[in-house]
Design an enzyme around this catalytic site. Sequence first.
Site, short mmCIF file in Angstrom:
data_model
loop_
_atom_site.label_atom_id
_atom_site.label_comp_id
_atom_site.label_asym_id
_atom_site.label_seq_id
_atom_site.Cartn_x
_atom_site.Cartn_y
_atom_site.Cartn_z
N LYS A 200 0.93 -1.29 -0.06
CA LYS A 200 0.03 0.06 0.02
C LYS A 200 0.73 1.24 0.06
O LYS A 200 1.57 1.52 1.06
CB LYS A 200 -0.99 0.01 1.34
CG LYS A 200 -1.85 1.05 1.16
CD LYS A 200 -2.82 1.59 2.17
CE LYS A 200 -2.08 2.63 2.80
NZ LYS A 200 -2.19 3.73 2.26
N GLY A 253 6.51 5.31 8.63
CA GLY A 253 5.71 6.23 8.73
C GLY A 253 5.68 6.80 10.32
O GLY A 253 6.91 6.67 10.83
N SER A 254 4.53 7.29 10.78
CA SER A 254 4.70 7.94 11.82
C SER A 254 4.52 7.14 12.98
O SER A 254 4.08 5.82 13.20
CB SER A 254 3.55 8.63 11.97
OG SER A 254 2.32 8.12 11.79
N GLU A 256 2.91 7.09 15.78
CA GLU A 256 1.43 6.69 16.17
C GLU A 256 0.86 5.72 15.34
O GLU A 256 0.27 4.69 16.05
CB GLU A 256 0.73 8.16 15.90
CG GLU A 256 -0.77 8.30 16.55
CD GLU A 256 -1.39 9.75 15.86
OE1 GLU A 256 -2.49 9.59 15.59
OE2 GLU A 256 -0.49 10.54 15.89
N GLY A 258 2.66 3.43 13.75
CA GLY A 258 3.49 2.27 14.12
C GLY A 258 2.84 1.75 15.09
O GLY A 258 2.71 0.29 15.46
N GLU A 275 9.82 1.14 10.83
CA GLU A 275 10.77 2.21 10.65
C GLU A 275 10.06 3.71 10.91
O GLU A 275 9.23 3.95 9.98
CB GLU A 275 11.54 2.20 9.38
CG GLU A 275 12.69 3.06 9.18
CD GLU A 275 12.46 4.30 8.84
OE1 GLU A 275 12.70 5.45 9.77
OE2 GLU A 275 12.50 4.55 7.77
N CYS A 309 12.89 11.00 7.71
CA CYS A 309 13.08 10.39 8.80
C CYS A 309 14.34 10.65 9.67
O CYS A 309 14.57 10.51 10.89
CB CYS A 309 12.49 8.97 9.27
SG CYS A 309 13.51 8.11 7.66
N GLU A 406 9.21 15.57 16.36
CA GLU A 406 9.65 15.44 14.88
C GLU A 406 8.88 16.33 14.03
O GLU A 406 7.45 16.44 14.07
CB GLU A 406 9.23 13.93 14.33
CG GLU A 406 9.73 13.85 12.93
CD GLU A 406 9.71 12.52 12.38
OE1 GLU A 406 8.50 11.77 12.53
OE2 GLU A 406 10.81 12.05 11.99
#
Length: 504
Positions: A200, A253-254, A256, A258, A275, A309, A406
Amino acid sequence: MAEILTAATENISVELKPAKANPKPGKLFIGGEFVDALSGKTFETRNPATGEVIAEIAEAGAGDVDLAVRAAQKAFEEGSPWRKMNPRDRSRLLWKLSELIRANAEELSELETLDTGKPIFESSKFDIPLSAECFEYYAGWPTKIAGETIANTAGGDALVYTIREPIGVCGQIIPWNFPLQMLAWKVAPALACGNTIVLKPAEQTPLTALRFAELTLEAGLPPGVFNVVTDFGPTTGKAMVDHPGIDKIAFTGSVEVGKEIMRGAANTLKRVSLELGGKSPNIIFADADLETAAKFALGGIFFNQGEMCTAGSRIFVEEAGYDEFMSVLRGRAAKMIAGDPLHPKTRLGSLISQEHLDRVMNYVSIGKSEGASVAIGGERIGSKGFFMKPTVLEGVTNSMRVAQEEIFGPVASVIKFKEPEEGIREANNSQFGLAAAIWTRDIKKAHQMARRVKAGTVWINTISTTDNAVPFGGYKSSGFGRELGRAAIDLYTETKTVWVDLNG
Ligand code: NAI
Ligand code: MG
């Protein structure tokens, strides 16, 4: 990387020329065919630099995820399945994919720039060639994946050996900042190990993944080995995490999301690799080559508009070198060219969306209200697209929100420290641990500090370099699991132990 950012000195206005790439309307890619979503619904992907709609994208849902999973399971289990293919043939297919990425590099670079707003300079010199290299690198692996024989100590005579087997169907959920590269980091090792895939892409940037799907047909990848479902996270991403037919989720991704993925994957005990974000310290000691450190610090934070990141977003500078470092940083940042992402001289493109620009600009306000001052930039550029000046906040302390959260944009926080011990302590004072950079001419200090920094990657006298052969991933809230290199073979295989009794 730093050279790149300040190489050109002419000013370019934010004036946008029409793009050449002409993406086809999006469909889902399931079982080797481009198909409409079951719902027939679509959503738009836009060029962030202009706000214009580039293409309609098929909106998947749980039903489409189910079809993609079935196709991937079938390709894994039935007929002459992918996992049993002679490794030499898998190797050739991966190599063919890298050749096809190279052969279509111009188109892919343009699609990437249109979809993300990043400079064409970066997509054509970094994103696309590094994606091709990733497939080249993993093309070498299918013939080298092996287990071991182990001396058994349990008594008696036995032959004990291990086999590395593919995990099965891998669900891969990727972000919008490096779309094709993130695809390559996940798809190439998963295929090398014999897994099949449901990918995705991020809803903001599905175009290169769909073009890559076409290339898999051209390469002759068996149908169902690679599938693409385009849609948003809470619907299709979540359906992937929940689906019992998916054996592993790889996510970038973020933090949250994750955490949500980890919780969701617990129900079916999927393997998970994450990651996530970072707030990487770039630590400059007074005995460093300060000019080079300042040049590279710019690349460390402003490459890809800071939407990275690994961004070296906390710049710690030892007091004795502070003025020299800052004067080089200011001078060079002022020369950075923001503008039309399709112009070859542009070095700072558009942020991904209005929402994200607002979020990043809000951090500049937060920094000011916390007592930081704006040394450079701090403003939006123009009103079309989501361009922002390269921004450096001075007078930051490590406890401020701008130093702890971040920002994911072109905003660096500069933090002064008095002596090395304080620098390293503050650098480690963060929920994140993705990467860190250390600048010093003292080789002993460099290695001592490298051991003490809590981060998955430590750069010494350089910053932000990655290589397909080198493991990459985070400590602490930056996630777990290592992508790239040999490490990714561990992420995409199960170890099976075979025990043969030889007594009697
Ligand atoms: P996000 O984590 O929401 O999106 C990343 C991917 O996850 C996308 O493909 C998205 O569709 C999918 N996703 C979202 N919610 C999901 C769910 N509940 N289940 C499964 N998949 C889901 O990140 P977003 O909103 O694009 O960016 C927010 C912040 O995250 C950024 O400002 C940045 O701080 C951080 N981020 C970090 C990245 C990194 O490279 N580590 C990349 C992108 C964002
Ligand atoms: Mg887009």
